[in-house]
Design an enzyme around this catalytic site. Structure first.
Site, PDB file in Angstrom:
ATOM      1  N   VAL A  89      42.795  54.895  46.345  1.00 27.16           N
ATOM      2  CA  VAL A  89      42.098  53.607  46.699  1.00 27.16           C
ATOM      3  C   VAL A  89      42.346  52.862  47.961  1.00 27.16           C
ATOM      4  O   VAL A  89      43.375  52.935  48.421  1.00 27.16           O
ATOM      5  CB  VAL A  89      42.929  52.485  45.488  1.00 27.16           C
ATOM      6  N   HIS A  96      39.336  43.685  45.023  1.00 31.04           N
ATOM      7  CA  HIS A  96      38.986  44.952  43.911  1.00 31.04           C
ATOM      8  C   HIS A  96      40.420  45.667  44.002  1.00 31.04           C
ATOM      9  O   HIS A  96      40.904  46.070  43.352  1.00 31.04           O
ATOM     10  CB  HIS A  96      37.888  45.639  44.160  1.00 31.04           C
TER      11      HIS A  96
HETATM   12  C1  DLZ Z   1      35.163  49.811  41.943  1.00 29.86           C
HETATM   13  C2  DLZ Z   1      35.962  50.769  42.969  1.00 29.86           C
HETATM   14  C3  DLZ Z   1      36.334  50.353  44.168  1.00 29.86           C
HETATM   15  C4  DLZ Z   1      35.656  49.022  44.795  1.00 29.86           C
HETATM   16  N1  DLZ Z   1      37.090  51.015  44.914  1.00 29.86           N
HETATM   17  C5  DLZ Z   1      37.670  51.973  44.518  1.00 29.86           C
HETATM   18  C6  DLZ Z   1      38.578  52.805  45.077  1.00 29.86           C
HETATM   19  O1  DLZ Z   1      38.839  52.834  46.388  1.00 29.86           O
HETATM   20  N2  DLZ Z   1      39.209  53.953  44.729  1.00 29.86           N
HETATM   21  C7  DLZ Z   1      38.983  54.150  43.264  1.00 29.86           C
HETATM   22  O2  DLZ Z   1      39.467  55.200  42.734  1.00 29.86           O
HETATM   23  N3  DLZ Z   1      38.131  53.355  42.625  1.00 29.86           N
HETATM   24  C8  DLZ Z   1      37.310  52.523  43.103  1.00 29.86           C
HETATM   25  N4  DLZ Z   1      36.633  51.683  42.374  1.00 29.86           N
HETATM   26  C9  DLZ Z   1      36.174  52.101  40.742  1.00 29.86           C
HETATM   27  C10 DLZ Z   1      37.390  51.890  39.978  1.00 29.86           C
HETATM   28  O3  DLZ Z   1      38.425  52.599  39.980  1.00 29.86           O
HETATM   29  C11 DLZ Z   1      36.581  51.993  38.707  1.00 29.86           C
HETATM   30  O4  DLZ Z   1      36.253  53.256  38.401  1.00 29.86           O
HETATM   31  C12 DLZ Z   1      35.543  51.078  38.186  1.00 29.86           C
HETATM   32  O5  DLZ Z   1      35.965  49.559  38.234  1.00 29.86           O
HETATM   33  C13 DLZ Z   1      35.124  50.968  36.841  1.00 29.86           C
HETATM   34  O6  DLZ Z   1      36.211  50.825  35.829  1.00 29.86           O
END
Ligand code: DLZ
Length: 162
Positions: A89, A96
């Site tokens: 992430v 978020h």
């Molecule tokens: C939506 C989202 C965002 C903004 N950033 C990441 C990230 O940096 N790393 C990641 O693994 N997933 C991200 N997601 C997606 C969320 O993990 C998830 O797949 C969505 O919110 C749908 O549930």
């Protein structure tokens, strides 16, 4: 014991993997990072004797989905000894990041306790992509490798409790 980078580990201190069935789940978001961590985790499991047929690899869309995936895998497979959850992430402009990190860290803890089996938190929570790459086979090691070592140690720990 001073150990800031578990990727420089002592192979002799890692339990033999041949008795164990281990799943590795990787998020597709930031796949350059999670793919390198997945490769590190799987090759480390193999190096320590986990049989090819006992390594299950799965993908989920994002880090948030790791909790559901770990729960479903443990529910559906009673022979599974551990699940390694790989995600990355990266801090963006909105909040978020905080919600995902909070949900997945608490979620994976709950799944581990619910099933009394190790669920490994191999999730990078970084400010920048460079920080993540540094920890996915770069200058700070590979957190997927560390996740595999942690899984094997926790499988042995559980054996010793039984
Ligand atoms: C939506 C989202 C965002 C903004 N950033 C990441 C990230 O940096 N790393 C990641 O693994 N997933 C991200 N997601 C997606 C969320 O993990 C998830 O797949 C969505 O919110 C749908 O549930």
């Amino acid at each position: 014991m001073k150990k800031t980078n578990l990727s420089d580990y002592d192979p002799m201190a890692v339990p033999e993997g041949s008795p164990y069935h281990i799943a590795v789940v990787a998020a597709e978001w930031n796949s350059e990072v999670t793919g390198a961590m997945l490769d590190g985790a799987v090759s480390t499991l193999r190096e320590h004797g986990v049989k090819e047929e006992n390594i299950i690899v799965r993908h989920v869309p994002g880090t948030f989905e790791l909790t559901t995936a770990a729960d479903l895998l443990l529910d559906s497979n009673s022979t599974l000894n551990a699940v390694i959850c790989i995600g990355c992430v990266i801090q963006g402009e909105t909040r978020h990041f905080e919600f995902i990190c909070q949900a997945v860290s608490q979620g994976l803890t709950n799944v581990a306790v619910k099933h009394s089996r190790p669920v490994i938190f191999s999730v990078l929570t970084c400010d920048t992509m460079q920080q993540a790459l540094d920890r996915a086979g770069g200058r700070h090691g590979n957190k997927g490798v560390e996740g595999a070592i942690t899984a094997l140690k926790m499988c042995k720990f559980k054996d010793q409790c039984e």
